[in-house]
Design a protein around this motif. Structure first.
Motif, PDB file in Angstrom:
ATOM      1  N   SER A 107       0.849  -1.195   0.000  1.00  0.00           N
ATOM      2  CA  SER A 107       0.000   0.000   0.000  1.00  0.00           C
ATOM      3  C   SER A 107       0.883   1.242   0.000  1.00  0.00           C
ATOM      4  O   SER A 107       1.234   1.781   1.052  1.00  0.00           O
ATOM      5  N   LYS A 131       1.697  -7.148   2.409  1.00  0.00           N
ATOM      6  CA  LYS A 131       0.456  -6.446   2.700  1.00  0.00           C
ATOM      7  C   LYS A 131       0.557  -5.743   4.042  1.00  0.00           C
ATOM      8  O   LYS A 131       1.250  -6.210   4.952  1.00  0.00           O
ATOM      9  N   GLY A 158      -5.730   3.939   1.728  1.00  0.00           N
ATOM     10  CA  GLY A 158      -6.593   3.146   2.610  1.00  0.00           C
ATOM     11  C   GLY A 158      -6.403   3.358   4.090  1.00  0.00           C
ATOM     12  O   GLY A 158      -7.055   2.700   4.900  1.00  0.00           O
ATOM     13  N   ASP A 160      -4.294   2.396   6.250  1.00  0.00           N
ATOM     14  CA  ASP A 160      -3.836   1.314   7.108  1.00  0.00           C
ATOM     15  C   ASP A 160      -2.679   1.829   7.952  1.00  0.00           C
ATOM     16  O   ASP A 160      -1.954   2.746   7.552  1.00  0.00           O
ATOM     17  N   LYS A 283     -12.819   3.825   7.191  1.00  0.00           N
ATOM     18  CA  LYS A 283     -11.546   3.635   7.878  1.00  0.00           C
ATOM     19  C   LYS A 283     -10.930   4.976   8.239  1.00  0.00           C
ATOM     20  O   LYS A 283     -10.797   5.872   7.395  1.00  0.00           O
ATOM     21  N   GLU A 310     -16.318   3.450   1.494  1.00  0.00           N
ATOM     22  CA  GLU A 310     -16.883   2.914   0.255  1.00  0.00           C
ATOM     23  C   GLU A 310     -18.376   3.205   0.195  1.00  0.00           C
ATOM     24  O   GLU A 310     -19.126   2.890   1.121  1.00  0.00           O
ATOM     25  N   GLY A 361      -6.919  -3.041  -1.523  1.00  0.00           N
ATOM     26  CA  GLY A 361      -8.209  -2.582  -1.020  1.00  0.00           C
ATOM     27  C   GLY A 361      -8.786  -1.374  -1.707  1.00  0.00           C
ATOM     28  O   GLY A 361      -9.728  -0.751  -1.191  1.00  0.00           O
ATOM     29  N   THR A 363     -11.087  -0.406  -4.036  1.00  0.00           N
ATOM     30  CA  THR A 363     -12.221  -0.851  -4.841  1.00  0.00           C
ATOM     31  C   THR A 363     -12.707   0.291  -5.724  1.00  0.00           C
ATOM     32  O   THR A 363     -12.328   1.458  -5.541  1.00  0.00           O
ATOM     33  N   LEU A 366     -14.215   3.053  -3.648  1.00  0.00           N
ATOM     34  CA  LEU A 366     -13.452   3.685  -2.564  1.00  0.00           C
ATOM     35  C   LEU A 366     -13.336   5.187  -2.785  1.00  0.00           C
ATOM     36  O   LEU A 366     -12.973   5.644  -3.875  1.00  0.00           O
TER      37      LEU A 366
END
Length: 390
Positions: A107, A131, A158, A160, A283, A310, A361, A363, A366
């Protein structure tokens, strides 16, 4: 002087005043600097003196900006670049040789991914990805020719969160360089060097500037590594301009108060979206539902300005949502005073294949929101009407 608190270092780190005793640091818009005599010139080029020679090497404005970031990050040295990607590329180009290997979180920013997969392989430098949720498995990816572990945290887009202590332990155990992109957190919310990072990179274009005005990047960290980066940059020319350094140095003086408001607004936006009927998931590092919530609380002062979510209904609903946005901006930037809504699959990460996007992740539905400094009620009202129209 190095002060205890980030806020004070951001404001009180400054150049020595000139004979005019100015309170605000002046601009040094000069390409070069003069010497007192032949011996002064010789000694300066021999680096026997710490002084400015040419603004591609150093300049008072870029030096002040760099010193501020170093103090805020707890770094020994640094170098300021024209853009964030110039900092990323120059850091790897300066430190790696043909045949070297990088272990990176999958990512990463789209241009960084392109650097790893299209350009560095030209010089026989390969990258193996892990990941974000598999940081504990990094050690298994180390090869004899591995030189660097690289990650963004929080990740783009994302959000994370990677455990810096885990990555630092792997780097120490295998004598590797740990490089962290700290753009989303800024030096105010997170200092990766405290957790074991060797180098920290920022796109100063984002929250450090904070008003969508100028481009900039910077790498700070261990003095021996920065020395190599400086020599590379001195000879290849990706230096930050004095004007941009002056703007960014002034921006740092308000970074803490701005980021506090960004974080406060972002958490309210994330909480609102989490309860919205037209949203599948949300998130944000300081939402308790975030998978790495505990890690974020340990590493970061607050959760940052970025929210990922999303829209229900897939691509068509996402398109309607974006077209219904009223007050917020549709832009690929982030970290601005203005709230910005971005669709990564069609913008910042559009060069990735669908398979690569889904792997991290991203999509089709998103949406990344860079939450700004407007009244949060106005931000929520705009997002709510756009979601209902989707």
């Amino acid at each position: 002087m190095n002060y205890k608190n980030v806020e004070t270092n951001a404001i009180r780190t400054q150049l020595d005043r000139t004979e005019f005793l100015e309170h605000s640091v002046p601009l040094y818009l000069t390409s070069s600097f003069v010497f007192e005599d032949a011996e002064d010139m010789r000694a300066s080029f021999a680096e026997e003196k710490d002084r400015n020679i040419y603004s591609r090497f150093t300049n008072p404005n870029t030096s002040e900006f760099t010193e501020k970031i170093c103090k805020m990050e707890g770094a020994e040295a640094g170098y300021a670049f024209a853009t964030g990607m110039a900092a990323v590329f120059s850091t790897f180009a300066a430190l790696l040789n043909s045949g070297d290997h990088i272990v990176s979180c999958r990512s990463v920013f789209g241009s960084t991914h392109t650097l790893f997969t299209k350009y560095l392989p030209k010089w026989n430098i390969e990258t193996t990805y892990f990941k974000a949720e598999d940081a504990a498995e990094v050690a298994s990816l180390i090869k004899p020719n591995t030189r660097v572990i690289y990650a963004e945290t929080p990740t783009n887009p994302g959000v994370d969160v990677l455990d810096l202590e885990i990555l630092a332990k792997v780097a120490r155990d295998h004598d590797l360089i740990l490089i962290i992109d700290n753009c989303f957190a800024t030096p105010y919310l997170q200092q990766p060097i405290k957790f074991g990072a060797d180098l920290v990179i920022h796109s100063a274009t984002k929250l450090i500037d904070g008003q969508g005005r100028v481009l900039g990047g910077i790498t700070v960290g261990r003095a021996d590594l920065i020395r190599e980066i400086y020599l590379f940059a001195r000879n290849t020319g990706p230096a930050m301009s004095p004007f941009n350094a002056w703007v960014l140095s002034k921006s740092l003086e308000t970074l803490p108060v701005r980021v506090d408001r960004h974080c406060e607004n972002a958490l309210k936006v994330a909480t609102f979206l989490e309860e919205h009927p037209n949203v599948n998931w949300v998130k944000h590092p300081f939402l308790k539902s975030h998978p790495q919530y505990e890690v974020a609380k340990r590493q970061m002062k607050a959760g940052g300005s970025i929210v990922a979510f999303e829209v229900k209904g897939g691509v068509e609903a996402g398109r309607k949502f974006l077209n219904s946005i009223g007050m917020c901006s549709l832009s690929a930037n982030l970290g601005d005073t203005r709230t910005i809504v971005t669709h990564p699959a069609s913008t910042t990460h559009s060069k990735l294949s669908e398979e690569d996007r889904l792997e991290v992740g991203i999509t089709d539905g998103l949406v990344r929101i860079s939450v700004g400094l407007e009244a949060v009620e106005d931000i929520l009202a705009d997002l709510d009407q756009a979601l209902r129209n989707a």
